[in-house]
Design a protein around this motif. Structure first.
Motif, mmCIF file in Angstrom:
data_model
loop_
_atom_site.group_PDB
_atom_site.id
_atom_site.type_symbol
_atom_site.label_atom_id
_atom_site.label_comp_id
_atom_site.label_asym_id
_atom_site.label_seq_id
_atom_site.Cartn_x
_atom_site.Cartn_y
_atom_site.Cartn_z
ATOM 1 N N TRP A 84 1.387 4.973 1.234
ATOM 2 C CA TRP A 84 0.949 5.774 2.381
ATOM 3 C C TRP A 84 1.253 7.242 2.093
ATOM 4 C CZ3 TRP A 84 -1.562 3.368 6.372
ATOM 5 C CH2 TRP A 84 -1.498 1.973 6.379
ATOM 6 N N PRO A 85 0.240 8.021 1.735
ATOM 7 C CA PRO A 85 0.480 9.432 1.401
ATOM 8 C C PRO A 85 0.859 10.250 2.625
ATOM 9 C CG PRO A 85 -1.870 8.970 1.471
ATOM 10 C CD PRO A 85 -1.185 7.644 1.631
ATOM 11 N N SER A 86 1.389 11.437 2.346
ATOM 12 C CA SER A 86 1.735 12.369 3.428
ATOM 13 C C SER A 86 0.494 12.665 4.260
ATOM 14 C CB SER A 86 2.276 13.668 2.815
ATOM 15 O OG SER A 86 2.540 14.603 3.830
ATOM 16 N N ARG B 159 0.834 -1.192 0.000
ATOM 17 C CA ARG B 159 0.000 0.000 0.000
ATOM 18 C C ARG B 159 0.872 1.247 0.000
ATOM 19 N NH1 ARG B 159 -4.498 1.537 4.662
ATOM 20 N NH2 ARG B 159 -4.855 3.682 4.023
ATOM 21 N N ALA C 7 -5.797 6.507 10.727
ATOM 22 C CA ALA C 7 -6.926 6.102 9.874
ATOM 23 C C ALA C 7 -6.992 4.595 9.739
ATOM 24 C CB ALA C 7 -6.795 6.753 8.491
ATOM 25 N N ALA C 8 -5.818 3.954 9.538
ATOM 26 C CA ALA C 8 -5.792 2.497 9.425
ATOM 27 C C ALA C 8 -6.165 1.837 10.754
ATOM 28 C CB ALA C 8 -4.420 2.029 8.966
ATOM 29 N N SER D 105 -0.601 10.527 6.572
ATOM 30 C CA SER D 105 -1.210 9.269 7.000
ATOM 31 C C SER D 105 -0.894 8.929 8.449
ATOM 32 C CB SER D 105 -0.730 8.116 6.114
ATOM 33 O OG SER D 105 -1.141 8.270 4.789
ATOM 34 N N PHE D 106 0.160 9.537 9.004
ATOM 35 C CA PHE D 106 0.671 9.079 10.290
ATOM 36 C C PHE D 106 0.404 10.099 11.404
ATOM 37 C CE2 PHE D 106 3.329 7.304 6.861
ATOM 38 C CZ PHE D 106 2.855 5.996 6.959
ATOM 39 N N GLY E 174 -0.537 -0.024 10.491
ATOM 40 C CA GLY E 174 0.291 0.849 9.674
ATOM 41 C C GLY E 174 1.367 0.044 8.977
ATOM 42 N N SER F 16 -0.762 4.426 11.606
ATOM 43 C CA SER F 16 -1.633 5.330 10.846
ATOM 44 C C SER F 16 -2.957 5.405 11.579
ATOM 45 C CB SER F 16 -1.848 4.820 9.428
ATOM 46 O OG SER F 16 -2.947 5.476 8.815
#
Length: 386
Positions: free
Chosen positions: A249-251, A247, A380-381, A253-254, A313, A378
């Protein structure tokens, strides 16, 4: 009156939390087992220590059959009522289903801890467990004789020493073996005879092996064919290739720097607090409970147990670990692939962790023995892991 309360998790590995009581009988299933003893289980001695209450044998103990073949479990199904032959036939006829195994699933108080428990036929259930667990004759003979087998994490970290007798709702149970089943939060296994004595419901759980079938597709098909209230968790899921690709992981994401600082300060505020298996804070913690609580203070919703936190993540090399990353280990000799411990990277080669029973939340050097890897969380994850 029987009752069942279930929280079901299905991300990469299954985590099934069960709460049930019933006095119904359980029936046998089928059989399988190649034999390779493990040092985590020794042959059970028939004599009983004087002055200790012990569960009476519910029936004549049957010999445990040898292991002939391993079955990879892919789905764990839970129903509100016992499976009937008609329901079993409906599942067995679904495309890709190779093997089925019935079990009794409930939450039981052991040694003052609420432990998610399966009551099984030792001869047949063993073939659905990890190879090291499945191949141990002494382990399954002890279960058949009335012992309880507990997960390595509950035994080693939770302080349930091998061969110790622990309190249960129906008397003292002997810890006969350490045996991680691979079914997420299931931390104890007993025979169906002992399960009846403990009050577990009958045949309310079904293990499905379908190693060549899309697990999510099969999961939906099972839900359509079984009664309302049925729940299905994926175990060792078989998923399409696009879902398993790397996957991007765009800027953004963390976790932010501020969130990491809050989480680390929260964890550090609990230094010296005791480890308690299954504890989520605010005064006692186990390893994943400390992670969940500390990250929650930073507004990050984390799943509860280690193997769920493992998928929150991307993995990063230990040499690139940053404060706030999570470090994981595979320490369980009964299931070498299982993620069994987690700590938070503190920085400068150190970590903050809740180690095990008898220890406290502490900062200690990172060690690499049985290291599984490092995960950068992450939010969101993490919020999507169930």
């Amino acid at each position: 009156m029987p009752f069942i309360v279930v929280a079901l998790v299905a991300v990469l590995t299954a985590d099934v939390l069960l709460l049930a009581r019933s006095g119904q009988e359980a029936g046998p299933v089928r059989a399988q087992a190649t034999l390779k003893p493990t040092p985590l289980a020794q042959q059970r001695r028939p004599q009983q220590q004087q002055g200790q209450q012990q569960l009476p044998p519910a029936a004549t103990v049957q010999p445990v059959e040898p292991l002939k073949k391993l079955h990879k479990p892919n789905l764990f199904v839970l129903t509100r009522k016992p499976f009937t032959n008609e329901l079993l036939r409906k599942v067995a006829k679904l495309p890709g289903v190779r093997a089925l195994e019935l079990a009794d699933a409930a939450s039981v108080m052991l040694d003052g801890k609420r432990v998610q428990t399966l009551a099984v036929n030792p001869s047949t259930f063993r073939s659905y467990t990890p190879k090291v667990t499945a191949s141990s004759d002494p382990l399954w003979q002890n279960v058949a004789a009335g012992d309880v087998a507990v997960s390595f994490v509950l035994g080693n970290d939770g302080g349930l020493a091998l061969h110790r007798r622990v309190a249960s709702p129906a008397g003292a149970l002997r810890i006969g073996a350490y045996a991680t089943t691979g079914f997420g939060a299931v931390d104890a296994v007993v025979s169906k005879n002992v399960g009846r004595t403990l009050g577990l419901p009958r045949d309310n759980a079904l293990i499905v092996s379908a190693p060549d079938t899309n697990s999510e597709t099969l999961r939906r098909a099972i839900l359509r064919r079984l009664p309302k209230g049925t729940q299905v968790a994926m175990v060792n899921p078989v998923l399409p290739q696009p879902q398993t690709q790397t996957r991007t992981w765009p800027s953004g994401s963390f976790m932010t720097g501020e969130q990491i600082t809050v989480a680390l300060k929260a964890a550090a505020s609990k230094l010296g607090r005791p480890y308690v298996w299954g504890a989520e804070g605010p005064d006692t913690f186990d390893c994943s409970g400390l992670v969940q609580w500390a990250f929650a203070q930073a507004g990050v919703r984390m799943p509860r147990v280690t193997h769920q936190q493992w998928v929150t993540g991307p993995q990063v090399p230990l040499s690139q670990a940053q404060p706030g990353d999570l470090i994981f280990w595979r320490l369980d000799p009964t299931n070498p692939d299982y993620i069994s411990h987690v700590a938070i990277y503190w920085g400068n080669g150190k970590m903050i962790q809740a180690p095990r029973t008898g220890d406290v939340v502490k900062i200690s050097p990172v060690h690499t023995r049985n290291l599984a890897g490092v995960v950068r969380v992450s939010p969101a994850a993490a919020s999507k892991v169930r």
